[in-house]
Design an enzyme around this catalytic site. Structure first.
Site, PDB file in Angstrom:
ATOM      1  CG  HIS A  49      12.369  49.337  37.279  1.00 52.92           C
ATOM      2  ND1 HIS A  49      11.443  49.354  36.271  1.00 52.92           N
ATOM      3  CD2 HIS A  49      13.074  50.482  37.138  1.00 52.92           C
ATOM      4  CE1 HIS A  49      11.591  50.437  35.549  1.00 52.92           C
ATOM      5  NE2 HIS A  49      12.574  51.134  36.056  1.00 52.92           N
TER       6      HIS A  49
HETATM    7  C1  T46 Z   1      13.434  53.981  34.629  1.00 53.73           C
HETATM    8  C2  T46 Z   1      12.141  54.628  34.405  1.00 53.73           C
HETATM    9  C3  T46 Z   1      12.085  56.036  34.868  1.00 53.73           C
HETATM   10  C4  T46 Z   1      15.020  49.715  26.063  1.00 53.73           C
HETATM   11  O1  T46 Z   1      15.156  48.799  25.236  1.00 53.73           O
HETATM   12  N1  T46 Z   1      15.882  50.756  26.088  1.00 53.73           N
HETATM   13  C5  T46 Z   1      15.765  51.765  26.975  1.00 53.73           C
HETATM   14  O2  T46 Z   1      16.612  52.694  26.982  1.00 53.73           O
HETATM   15  C6  T46 Z   1      14.691  51.711  27.936  1.00 53.73           C
HETATM   16  C7  T46 Z   1      14.531  52.810  28.966  1.00 53.73           C
HETATM   17  C8  T46 Z   1      13.818  50.665  27.866  1.00 53.73           C
HETATM   18  N2  T46 Z   1      13.964  49.674  26.960  1.00 53.73           N
HETATM   19  C9  T46 Z   1      12.980  48.595  26.897  1.00 53.73           C
HETATM   20  C10 T46 Z   1      12.893  47.702  28.108  1.00 53.73           C
HETATM   21  C11 T46 Z   1      11.436  47.286  28.134  1.00 53.73           C
HETATM   22  O3  T46 Z   1      11.268  46.137  27.315  1.00 53.73           O
HETATM   23  O4  T46 Z   1      11.693  49.180  26.780  1.00 53.73           O
HETATM   24  C12 T46 Z   1      10.710  48.453  27.488  1.00 53.73           C
HETATM   25  C13 T46 Z   1      10.001  49.329  28.506  1.00 53.73           C
HETATM   26  O5  T46 Z   1      10.885  49.616  29.597  1.00 53.73           O
HETATM   27  P1  T46 Z   1      10.408  49.608  31.112  1.00 53.73           P
HETATM   28  O6  T46 Z   1       9.291  48.675  31.311  1.00 53.73           O
HETATM   29  O7  T46 Z   1      11.621  49.408  31.944  1.00 53.73           O
HETATM   30  O8  T46 Z   1       9.904  51.101  31.245  1.00 53.73           O
HETATM   31  P2  T46 Z   1       9.507  51.898  32.563  1.00 53.73           P
HETATM   32  O9  T46 Z   1       8.759  53.087  32.153  1.00 53.73           O
HETATM   33  O10 T46 Z   1       8.890  51.007  33.584  1.00 53.73           O
HETATM   34  O11 T46 Z   1      10.962  52.351  33.142  1.00 53.73           O
HETATM   35  C14 T46 Z   1      11.750  53.269  32.438  1.00 53.73           C
HETATM   36  C15 T46 Z   1      13.203  52.827  32.411  1.00 53.73           C
HETATM   37  O12 T46 Z   1      13.282  51.499  31.903  1.00 53.73           O
HETATM   38  C16 T46 Z   1      13.815  52.814  33.788  1.00 53.73           C
HETATM   39  O13 T46 Z   1      15.232  52.713  33.658  1.00 53.73           O
HETATM   40  O14 T46 Z   1      14.127  54.280  35.589  1.00 53.73           O
HETATM   41  O15 T46 Z   1      11.682  54.552  33.049  1.00 53.73           O
END
Ligand code: T46
Length: 326
Positions: A49
């Site tokens: 993303h």
């Molecule tokens: C990014 C990369 C480097 C939250 O509720 N609060 C938070 O602060 C974050 C970061 C995530 N979430 C929730 C959203 C999703 O339901 O946690 C779950 C996992 O997040 P996501 O699938 O977006 O995680 P990554 O590792 O793909 O991405 C993360 C960050 O979301 C993103 O901003 O740049 O790490």
């Protein structure tokens, strides 16, 4: 793509190493959120993303991982394997994190609170977003076809003329006029309504505030003891304050601050800080009196005959009333 690796200085002694991360110092934004990932699986990449506005720094505080960055034009892969290395992820950069070591702990410093609406989670939507942003940006300022502009931080209404080159980290405000043969390095901030006449080079460490005029062939420096291929830990900071004017062919020694509304005469060499609302010229430049906002020299009673206005009050508020005219 811009330089995205940030090296953090290590403070260490026989007890071990220490790294300090500070908002708006070695982290180029105000940190509002910190999160970290661990127990990561090599076979399960993450990310996929981009963010519309969020800026982040990734630090692999333990172990290692790889990150693919994609700005919609270029893709690069970076390995994070040391806690003294940060990866700056600016907005509108697609990221994919993968190849995590078993012991990987990936810490992220973010410029804002969590907001799902800031995510672009579909690659096609991301590409469309990049294109729209680019079109909006390119239409908001004028760049001569023979200028090279690497920064995307140029304010609306600014014009950049032929044979100018602006590096990727420079920040240029609105309604500026950068004439032919201007060269601007990375660590440079130019405010709004600034005029830079031809042949001026702005080196790392220089800040030009709003409404400044810089005459043709003005020479800035950023190192008081230059040696070829040896770089100071940090370049001297030179600041030209709001509404100051620098005449043609002036040389300004590194580390000087030129005060608001100050006026430097053509061909001068500025060797020290210049107080606000004063006129200086010569080599070295010396104090020649006080000036009005219109640029004319004030008389002995601090009166401007052109604007028909006394400046006694404004000048008595400055701390430079004891200056001797030379
Ligand atoms: C990014 C990369 C480097 C939250 O509720 N609060 C938070 O602060 C974050 C970061 C995530 N979430 C929730 C959203 C999703 O339901 O946690 C779950 C996992 O997040 P996501 O699938 O977006 O995680 P990554 O590792 O793909 O991405 C993360 C960050 O979301 C993103 O901003 O740049 O790490």
């Amino acid at each position: 793509m811009k330089n995205y690796i940030v090296d953090f200085p290590i403070m260490g002694d026989e007890r071990g190493s220490l790294i300090s991360l500070e908002s708006l110092k070695n982290i180029p934004f105000e940190v509002k959120r910190v999160y970290y990932m661990y127990d990561l699986k090599t076979s399960l990449p993450r990310g996929f993303h981009a963010h519309k506005n969020l800026q982040q720094i990734l630090v692999c505080v333990n172990g290692f991982c790889k990150v693919v960055l994609d700005d919609g034009i270029e893709k690069v892969e970076v390995e994070l394997d040391s806690p003294d290395k940060g990866l700056l992820l600016e907005n509108v950069i697609w990221r994919e994190m993968h190849s995590f070591s078993d012991d990987c702990v990936l810490m992220v410093l973010a410029s804002d609170y969590y907001d799902e609406n800031d995510y672009l989670r579909d690659y096609e939507e991301f590409i469309e977003y990049v294109q729209t942003k680019k079109n909006q940006h390119n239409n908001s300022f004028f760049k001569h076809e023979k200028a090279i502009v690497e920064t995307d931080q140029i304010g609306e209404g600014t014009t950049i003329w032929a044979f100018s080159h602006i590096l990727s980290g420079a920040k240029i405000g609105e309604n500026c006029n950068l004439n032919d043969f201007t060269f601007i390095e990375n660590d440079v901030v130019v405010g709004n309504n600034v005029t830079v006449k031809s042949g001026v080079h702005l080196w790392d460490g220089i800040t030009i505030e709003d409404n400044v005029f810089i005459g043709p062939s003005t020479v800035f420096t950023n190192d008081l003891r230059p040696r070829s291929k040896r770089y100071p830990a940090e370049f001297e900071r030179t600041v030209i304050k709001k509404f100051a004017s620098i005449g043609a062919n002036v040389t300004i020694l590194a580390g000087s601050t030129i005060g608001e509304y100050a006026m430097i005469g053509a061909g001068s060499v500025v060797t020290k800080d210049i107080p606000p609302r004063t006129q200086w010229y010569g080599n070295p430049a010396v104090f020649k009196g006080y000036v009005c906002e219109c640029g004319k020299k004030l008389d002995d009673n601090l009166y401007c005959f052109s604007c028909k206005e006394s400046h006694k009050d404004k000048i008595s508020l400055l701390n430079n009333t004891g200056l001797e005219e030379q």
